[in-house]
Write a protein that holds these residues in place. Sequence first.
Motif, PDB file in Angstrom:
ATOM      1  N   ILE A   1       0.819  -1.216   0.000  1.00  0.00           N
ATOM      2  CA  ILE A   1       0.000   0.000   0.000  1.00  0.00           C
ATOM      3  C   ILE A   1       0.852   1.266   0.000  1.00  0.00           C
ATOM      4  N   ASP A   2       2.191   1.095   0.017  1.00  0.00           N
ATOM      5  CA  ASP A   2       3.135   2.221  -0.017  1.00  0.00           C
ATOM      6  C   ASP A   2       2.850   3.215   1.111  1.00  0.00           C
ATOM      7  N   ASN A   3       2.863   2.693   2.351  1.00  0.00           N
ATOM      8  CA  ASN A   3       2.566   3.524   3.522  1.00  0.00           C
ATOM      9  C   ASN A   3       3.820   3.657   4.375  1.00  0.00           C
ATOM     10  N   HIS A   4       4.337   4.886   4.489  1.00  0.00           N
ATOM     11  CA  HIS A   4       5.594   5.118   5.198  1.00  0.00           C
ATOM     12  C   HIS A   4       5.449   4.930   6.707  1.00  0.00           C
ATOM     13  N   ALA A   5       4.299   5.289   7.262  1.00  0.00           N
ATOM     14  CA  ALA A   5       4.092   5.127   8.703  1.00  0.00           C
ATOM     15  C   ALA A   5       4.112   3.645   9.084  1.00  0.00           C
ATOM     16  N   LEU A   6       3.437   2.818   8.298  1.00  0.00           N
ATOM     17  CA  LEU A   6       3.420   1.377   8.577  1.00  0.00           C
ATOM     18  C   LEU A   6       4.791   0.765   8.322  1.00  0.00           C
ATOM     19  N   MET A   7       5.524   1.300   7.348  1.00  0.00           N
ATOM     20  CA  MET A   7       6.880   0.803   7.096  1.00  0.00           C
ATOM     21  C   MET A   7       7.778   1.075   8.295  1.00  0.00           C
ATOM     22  N   ALA A   8       7.612   2.255   8.919  1.00  0.00           N
ATOM     23  CA  ALA A   8       8.377   2.577  10.127  1.00  0.00           C
ATOM     24  C   ALA A   8       8.002   1.636  11.261  1.00  0.00           C
ATOM     25  N   ALA A   9       6.712   1.317  11.368  1.00  0.00           N
ATOM     26  CA  ALA A   9       6.258   0.380  12.394  1.00  0.00           C
ATOM     27  C   ALA A   9       6.852  -1.008  12.158  1.00  0.00           C
ATOM     28  N   ALA A  10       6.957  -1.401  10.877  1.00  0.00           N
ATOM     29  CA  ALA A  10       7.542  -2.703  10.551  1.00  0.00           C
ATOM     30  C   ALA A  10       9.016  -2.757  10.958  1.00  0.00           C
ATOM     31  N   LYS A  11       9.737  -1.667  10.731  1.00  0.00           N
ATOM     32  CA  LYS A  11      11.148  -1.614  11.139  1.00  0.00           C
ATOM     33  C   LYS A  11      11.272  -1.722  12.657  1.00  0.00           C
ATOM     34  N   ASP A  12      10.316  -1.113  13.362  1.00  0.00           N
ATOM     35  CA  ASP A  12      10.304  -1.217  14.817  1.00  0.00           C
ATOM     36  C   ASP A  12      10.043  -2.664  15.239  1.00  0.00           C
ATOM     37  N   ASN A  13       9.163  -3.370  14.505  1.00  0.00           N
ATOM     38  CA  ASN A  13       8.909  -4.791  14.777  1.00  0.00           C
ATOM     39  C   ASN A  13      10.187  -5.613  14.632  1.00  0.00           C
ATOM     40  N   LEU A  14      10.964  -5.312  13.571  1.00  0.00           N
ATOM     41  CA  LEU A  14      12.212  -6.048  13.349  1.00  0.00           C
ATOM     42  C   LEU A  14      13.212  -5.773  14.461  1.00  0.00           C
ATOM     43  N   SER A  15      13.310  -4.511  14.896  1.00  0.00           N
ATOM     44  CA  SER A  15      14.242  -4.190  15.982  1.00  0.00           C
ATOM     45  C   SER A  15      13.830  -4.906  17.267  1.00  0.00           C
ATOM     46  N   ASP A  16      12.515  -5.073  17.467  1.00  0.00           N
ATOM     47  CA  ASP A  16      12.037  -5.788  18.649  1.00  0.00           C
ATOM     48  C   ASP A  16      12.412  -7.266  18.591  1.00  0.00           C
ATOM     49  N   ALA A  17      12.364  -7.837  17.393  1.00  0.00           N
ATOM     50  CA  ALA A  17      12.786  -9.231  17.236  1.00  0.00           C
ATOM     51  C   ALA A  17      14.270  -9.373  17.576  1.00  0.00           C
ATOM     52  N   LEU A  18      15.075  -8.404  17.158  1.00  0.00           N
ATOM     53  CA  LEU A  18      16.508  -8.430  17.463  1.00  0.00           C
ATOM     54  C   LEU A  18      16.761  -8.215  18.957  1.00  0.00           C
ATOM     55  N   VAL A  19      15.955  -7.329  19.568  1.00  0.00           N
ATOM     56  CA  VAL A  19      16.092  -7.088  21.005  1.00  0.00           C
ATOM     57  C   VAL A  19      15.803  -8.359  21.793  1.00  0.00           C
ATOM     58  N   SER A  20      14.736  -9.060  21.429  1.00  0.00           N
ATOM     59  CA  SER A  20      14.388 -10.306  22.121  1.00  0.00           C
ATOM     60  C   SER A  20      15.464 -11.367  21.919  1.00  0.00           C
ATOM     61  N   THR A  21      16.045 -11.379  20.723  1.00  0.00           N
ATOM     62  CA  THR A  21      17.152 -12.319  20.467  1.00  0.00           C
ATOM     63  C   THR A  21      18.339 -11.997  21.378  1.00  0.00           C
ATOM     64  N   GLY A  22      18.653 -10.708  21.508  1.00  0.00           N
ATOM     65  CA  GLY A  22      19.737 -10.298  22.400  1.00  0.00           C
ATOM     66  C   GLY A  22      19.443 -10.643  23.843  1.00  0.00           C
ATOM     67  N   ALA A  23      18.181 -10.480  24.251  1.00  0.00           N
ATOM     68  CA  ALA A  23      17.794 -10.839  25.618  1.00  0.00           C
ATOM     69  C   ALA A  23      17.981 -12.328  25.860  1.00  0.00           C
ATOM     70  N   ALA A  24      17.616 -13.135  24.870  1.00  0.00           N
ATOM     71  CA  ALA A  24      17.776 -14.594  24.994  1.00  0.00           C
ATOM     72  C   ALA A  24      19.244 -14.970  25.151  1.00  0.00           C
ATOM     73  N   VAL A  25      20.107 -14.313  24.359  1.00  0.00           N
ATOM     74  CA  VAL A  25      21.550 -14.579  24.458  1.00  0.00           C
ATOM     75  C   VAL A  25      22.075 -14.195  25.837  1.00  0.00           C
ATOM     76  N   GLY A  26      21.626 -13.040  26.346  1.00  0.00           N
ATOM     77  CA  GLY A  26      22.063 -12.595  27.668  1.00  0.00           C
ATOM     78  C   GLY A  26      21.624 -13.540  28.764  1.00  0.00           C
ATOM     79  N   ILE A  27      20.385 -14.010  28.683  1.00  0.00           N
ATOM     80  CA  ILE A  27      19.869 -14.943  29.694  1.00  0.00           C
ATOM     81  C   ILE A  27      20.632 -16.261  29.662  1.00  0.00           C
TER      82      ILE A  27
END
Length: 297
Positions: A143-169
């Motif tokens: 749909i070429d929506n920049h706001a949703l694209m930014a939200a998607a990038k935030d989703n990806l960063s959250d996946a990476l954050v959770s991965t980092g948390a798992a490694v730390g634990i």
Amino acid sequence: MDEYEKIKQGERGAWVSIGSYLVLSALKLIIGYLFLSSALLADGFNNLTDIVASLAVLIGLRISQKPPDKDHPYGHFRAETIAALIASFIMATVGLQVLISAVRSLFEGTEETPGMVAFWVAVAAAICMYVVYRYNDRLARRIDNHALMAAAKDNLSDALVSTGAAVGILGARMGLSWLDAAAAVVVGIIICKTAWGIFYSSTHALTDGFDAGKLLSLRNSIERVQGVQTISDIKARIHGSNVLVDVIVQVDPQMTLIESHRICDEIERKMEKKHNIRSVHVHVEPYMENHKSVKAT
């Protein structure tokens, strides 16, 4: 599909993000507290800010659907950009709080070892957020929506954050007790970095900033339109998920009004077909041999 229908579809992605963050933040905060994981607690607080950010995007998308009125002749599309800017401030505040708390925990040298349940919750959360990222990324591109694209990038960063948390634990479980707190520090840094990225892109758009490389690409496309002798000036700005273009072209002074109008129509068609830009204002001037064209600004 018009712009308003695209925005309405974009709401689905925002709701998917909100639902995922509600479940994951509650789960991470409870498990992180019960099983002594600083990294998982930091990740849970990160998801709380993501709820606010997603709500801001949703509200912005709702306001953007309002039709133009006498005070907003271009529509209300910039509401989503303002919402993203507000979300960046909230994310930065929480990110700094998480970072300060994690650094304090790191220097205090806690000997607490997080439970294995915290590790599996972090892994499951990483997988879940990656799936949400893929969904929102595909929808945003369609749909070429920049706001949703930014939200998607935030989703990806959250996946990476959770991965980092798992490694730390996991590292803390292996005897490196400091690694859990170190992972929480990384989480705080990622939250602040994401907030800065959203803040920068939002303020850049709100101050009518536009990528010089993209503007040059638009200029090259217009120059190739048959009948265009040269371009006197070209400007572009972001309006929500839309791009507004103003261009002054010079044509043969002997050309009729009908022929000049045909060139304007062709420029508009080319901008929509090649660059997906539907709002183009073309001003036509007679071409003069001794006239120096102005570079794109």
